[in-house]
Design an enzyme around this catalytic site. Structure first.
Site, PDB file in Angstrom:
ATOM      1  N   ALA A 153      38.433  33.559  43.836  1.00 49.84           N
ATOM      2  CA  ALA A 153      38.724  34.736  44.692  1.00 49.84           C
ATOM      3  C   ALA A 153      37.721  35.086  45.078  1.00 49.84           C
ATOM      4  O   ALA A 153      36.736  34.924  45.696  1.00 49.84           O
ATOM      5  CB  ALA A 153      39.725  35.561  43.536  1.00 49.84           C
ATOM      6  N   CYS A 154      37.389  36.785  44.862  1.00 51.09           N
ATOM      7  CA  CYS A 154      36.379  37.335  45.720  1.00 51.09           C
ATOM      8  C   CYS A 154      35.100  36.963  45.229  1.00 51.09           C
ATOM      9  O   CYS A 154      34.111  37.203  45.748  1.00 51.09           O
ATOM     10  CB  CYS A 154      36.581  38.897  45.478  1.00 51.09           C
ATOM     11  N   SER A 155      35.046  36.517  44.190  1.00 48.54           N
ATOM     12  CA  SER A 155      33.567  36.040  43.444  1.00 48.54           C
ATOM     13  C   SER A 155      33.189  34.580  43.875  1.00 48.54           C
ATOM     14  O   SER A 155      32.245  33.895  43.312  1.00 48.54           O
ATOM     15  CB  SER A 155      33.635  36.085  41.914  1.00 48.54           C
ATOM     16  N   SER A 193      35.450  36.914  49.166  1.00 50.90           N
ATOM     17  CA  SER A 193      34.040  36.340  48.791  1.00 50.90           C
ATOM     18  C   SER A 193      32.952  36.542  49.779  1.00 50.90           C
ATOM     19  O   SER A 193      31.833  36.600  49.490  1.00 50.90           O
ATOM     20  CB  SER A 193      34.261  34.832  48.613  1.00 50.90           C
TER      21      SER A 193
END
Length: 377
Positions: free
Chosen positions: A159-161, A337
């Site tokens: 995901a965003c990481s 990300s």
């Protein structure tokens, strides 16, 4: 450890779509949709069978998020009250996919900035929130489009990481000697998984692609960023979720439900993620022997201005200035990300030799990643 096993960031690349949607444009479109929905469902609303929708506003969006505009690959269909979704025609298998295409553009810029050719790269990691397909891997398609005959590539999704997880993976390859030069690419077409009809989230995301070239120090350009430490963390949570996947077709009754797009419990995310990330950063600075207050710059995940203010304050010990914690959220919105990498790409060249900064991302999972870097000028 020799310079051949010390990982550094040699360069970054950024692809930004041509089209941008302002909050004013977005609100006008959303409110037109609300009026249309309420008018078409007037009788059902009066009978209590259908919920009456409420208008959005520029003031609400900016207070809730700090976002003022966002870049998208497909603008007009998103603003059409009868469509409210990007339109990206499916391409034949003989053509490059759109996710790979924007990834290649970011990658080529990173390579050019580092004075590298594609054949100098050993591996490609495509790390992003929403992969266009299950297989073949987008990373392998990018590898082919770049003309890399040797090496390998694979996709990863945290995901965003995803970017920071990708950077640590690339750094580990350098440390182990498995690779000398690795491209971490973050193509994010977030407009495709956003519910543009949801008042609480229709303003959150934008489209973009970033690339990070991670290399061994002995082959890196004179000006680079040494990776002095990384840390990854995951903790399961349902508060940010997207249930879209190939198994949806096995239950057609629910395959088009709202949970097949981005959904979140925003207040819960705010309350739980801020302390998790701040504590993670502070623990890592202590382990690395870095005085948290001496960090020259924080390139934080660009999801919410309020979250970044609190995290920076808990790390630095004071409210961060725009110079200490720059934002791109206002013009790019949340690009998953890619957000912290955009901030690093646009706000890093002015730092001096020896300055230490932090690239940090956090999001669904929950997941969080920290990459501490030292400028070598």
């Amino acid at each position: 450890m020799t310079d051949s096993n010390i990982p550094v960031i040699s360069a970054t690349g950024l692809f930004t779509p041509e089209n941008s949607i302002s909050n004013e444009e977005l609100v006008a479109s959303f409110n037109a949709y609300v009026d249309l929905h309420n008018r078409e469902n007037a009788d059902a609303i009066a009978a209590g069978h259908v919920e009456e929708l409420q208008h959005s506003s520029v003031e609400f969006i900016e207070k809730a998020s700090g976002i003022k505009s966002r870049f998208v690959l497909s603008k007009d269909p998103i603003l059409d009250p009868k469509v409210m979704c990007p339109r990206l025609p499916e391409r034949p298998d003989s053509e490059i996919s759109i996710l790979a295409e924007i990834g290649v553009k970011a990658a080529l810029q990173a390579l050019e900035r580092a004075g590298r050719k594609p054949e100098d790269v050993d591996a490609v990691l495509c790390a992003c929130s929403n992969l266009q397909r299950a297989y073949p891997a987008i990373a392998v398609e990018i590898q082919d489009a770049l003309g890399m005959e040797d090496g390998f590539g694979f996709d990863m999704n945290v995901a965003c990481s995803s970017a920071t997880f990708g950077i640590q993976t690339a750094a580990d390859y350098i440390r182990s000697g498995s690779a000398r030069s690795v491209l971490v690419i973050n193509p994010e077409i977030c407009s495709g998984h956003l519910n543009w009809r949801d008042r609480d989230s229709h303003f959150i995301f934008g489209d973009v692609a970033t690339a990070i070239l991670v290399e061994a120090k002995d082959i890196a350009p004179a000006q680079h960023w040494e990776i002095v430490g990384t840390k990854l963390k995951t903790q399961f949570s349902n508060n940010i979720r997207n249930n879209f996947g190939f198994l949806n077709r096995t239950h057609p009754e629910s395959r088009d439900d709202k949970d097949k797009l981005f959904v979140q419990e925003g207040r819960k995310v705010f309350k739980e993620v801020v302390p998790m990330v701040a504590n993670m950063i502070n623990e890592q600075t202590e382990r690395l022997g870095i005085e948290a207050g001496s960090l020259r710059r924080l390139w934080l995940h660009q999801a919410n201005a309020g979250m970044n203010r609190l995290i920076a304050q808990r790390v630095l010990g004071h409210e961060a200035t725009d110079d200490e914690s720059p934002t791109v959220l206002d013009t790019y919105a949340n690009t998953s990300s890619a957000g912290s990498i955009i901030a690093f790409h646009k706000h890093s060249e002015d730092l001096s030799d020896g300055d230490i900064g932090l690239i940090c991302s956090f999001g669904a999972g929950y997941s969080a990643g920290t990459v501490f870097v030292r400028k070598n000028a």
